[in-house]
Design an enzyme around this catalytic site. Structure first.
Site, PDB file in Angstrom:
ATOM      1  N   PRO A   2      -1.541  20.219 -36.208  1.00 11.58           N
ATOM      2  CA  PRO A   2      -2.897  20.665 -36.540  1.00 11.58           C
ATOM      3  C   PRO A   2      -2.881  21.618 -37.730  1.00 11.58           C
ATOM      4  CG  PRO A   2      -2.513  20.789 -34.179  1.00 11.58           C
ATOM      5  CD  PRO A   2      -1.196  20.486 -34.809  1.00 11.58           C
ATOM      6  N   GLU A   3      -3.858  21.458 -38.619  1.00 15.06           N
ATOM      7  CA  GLU A   3      -3.966  22.304 -39.791  1.00 15.06           C
ATOM      8  C   GLU A   3      -5.215  23.173 -39.663  1.00 15.06           C
ATOM      9  OE1 GLU A   3      -3.252  20.018 -43.400  1.00 15.06           O
ATOM     10  OE2 GLU A   3      -2.044  18.577 -42.274  1.00 15.06           O
TER      11      GLU A   3
END
Length: 354
Positions: A2-3
Site C-alpha cells: 500500500p502507498e
C-alpha cells in the site's frame, strides 16, 4: 505494498471510527507482528490497555495513533496488513459513509466504463462499505485485536453502550504494530496529516514529508534529487527524500511528466524535477478520490471497501498494452531491482552509459 492513497484511506477510516475510544482489552493471537515492540507482547498489552486513542496520523505510508499518555500505537501495513474496524452496532443501523458510497451512488466516477483493454473490474469496489458486526468472528490471519470502549454520544446497546474492535489482519506478516514515544518534529511543523501536534514517533524520524503535506519543503526535495546521480525512479522511492511513493505512483507520475525512470537526478532541470513532483502528487490525489488502488482483497480500508483507481492506471501493470496518450505499446524494465513501466515514445529512454 500500500502507498500513500491506500494508507490515507485507512487513516481516514480510523479517524471516523476509533478516535475517542479507550482500549479496554488487547488480544494477541500471534506475536510475530509485534516483533518491533520493546519488551515483547507483554509490554505491548500493558502499554495499550486503558489508553485512549486521540488521533489518527499519517506521514507518507507511515501511520500512527497517538495515545493519551504521550506515546503512540504505530502501524505498518507491509505487503498484506489490514486494520479492520468491527462493531457490535445493532443490525439496521447504516455504517458511517454508507450513504455516500453505497452501490456507487455518490462515489466519484463509479459509473465510468472500464477501458476496452482493462481486466473486468472488481465490483466489490463499488459496493457500500459495511462494518463487521460480530465480535465473535475470528477471520483468517487475525493477529491482534484491540477491544474498544464506547464514545460519548454512542447509542446505548446495553449497560456499557456499544463496543468495537480494531483488528490487525495480516497474511504475510511483513508489517506489524508497536508502541513508540512521540518526539518533536525537526521543523516544528505538525508530524503528519490528522493531527496539528508537532510530534511524530521516534521510529519515524527518518521518514521525509510526503507530496500531499502542506509543510513539505518542495524546493529542498528538488535540490536533493538534482544533486544525486541515482535514477529518478529510485529517488522517488527513497522515503528519506519524499515519502509515500511506491512503484505504482512513481511509474504513473513519471508517465504523466513524460520522464523515463532511468534519467539521473543530476540530469534534470529544476522545472522538470518540480513537474515530476507535481504530476505524481496529482495522480495520488486522483487515486484518493476513489479510495486508492486495490488489485485484490488485501488492499482495503478499515470498513473492508476496496478502491478502484486500478481502472485508471496509465502504465503500471500495462506493459504491452497501448499508451493511453499516443497508442505506442508500453514496455517494462528493471531499475534498481524494481519494475518500471513506461511509454518508449512519451518517455524517451536515456542513452546507455559505459
Amino acid at each position: 505494498m500500500p502507498e500513500l492513497p491506500e494508507v490515507e484511506a485507512v487513516r481516514a477510516g480510523l479517524a471516523r471510527h476509533v478516535l475517542g475510544r479507550r482500549v479496554e482489552r488487547v488480544e494477541v493471537f500471534d506475536a510475530r507482528p509485534l516483533r518491533r515492540q520493546a519488551g515483547g507482547p507483554g509490554a505491548f498489552v500493558q502499554g495499550l490497555e486503558g489508553r485512549m486513542l486521540t488521533a489518527a496520523v499519517r506521514r507518507g505510508k507511515f501511520l500512527w495513533l497517538p495515545l493519551d499518555d504521550g506515546a503512540a500505537l504505530v502501524a505498518h501495513l507491509g505487503m498484506s496488513g489490514q486494520l479492520l474496524v468491527r462493531t457490535a452496532a445493532p443490525p439496521g443501523i447504516d455504517p458511517p459513509g454508507a450513504s455516500a458510497r453505497g452501490d456507487g451512488e455518490g462515489f466519484p466516477n463509479a459509473d465510468l466504463p472500464a477501458p476496452d483493454d482493462a481486466p473486468p473490474p472488481d465490483l466489490t469496489a463499488t459496493r457500500a462499505p459495511t462494518l463487521v458486526r460480530d465480535l465473535s468472528l475470528r477471520p483468517r490471519h487475525l493477529r491482534v485485536r484491540l477491544h474498544l470502549g464506547p464514545r460519548p454520544g454512542d447509542p446505548a446497546t446495553g449497560a456499557d453502550g456499544p463496543v468495537a474492535a480494531l483488528d490487525l489482519v495480516d497474511q504475510r506478516m511483513l508489517g506489524g504494530l508497536h508502541l513508540a514515544p512521540l518526539v518533536p518534529t525537526a521543523d516544528g511543523a505538525p508530524g503528519g496529516r490528522g493531527d496539528e501536534a508537532p510530534l511524530l514517533p521516534a521510529s519515524a524520524t527518518h521518514i521525509a514529508r510526503d507530496l500531499l503535506d502542506p509543510h513539505l519543503d518542495e524546493a529542498g526535495v528538488v535540490g536533493r534529487m538534482r544533486s544525486s546521480r541515482r535514477a529518478v525512479k529510485t529517488l522517488l522511492l527513497d522515503q528519506g527524500i519524499v515519502s509515500g511513493i511506491g512503484n505504482i505512483y512513481a511509474d504513473e507520475g513519471l508517465w504523466a511528466a513524460r520522464v523515463h525512470g532511468l534519467r539521473r537526478g543530476e540530469e534534470l532541470g529544476p522545472r522538470v524535477t518540480a513537474r515530476i513532483l507535481r504530476e505524481t502528487a496529482g495522480v495520488m490525489r486522483r487515486a484518493l478520490e476513489v479510495g486508492g488502488t486495490s488489485f485484490d482483497a488485501l488492499y482495503v480500508d478499515v470498513e473492508g471497501a476496496a478502491g478502484f483507481f486500478a481502472r485508471r492506471l496509465a502504465v503500471y501493470g500495462r506493459a504491452g498494452l497501448p499508451c493511453r496518450r499516443c497508442g505506442t505499446p508500453l514496455r517494462s524494465e528493471a531499475i534498481g531491482g524494481r519494475s518500471h513501466a513506461f511509454c518508449p515514445r512519451c518517455q524517451t529512454r536515456p542513452r546507455s552509459r559505459p
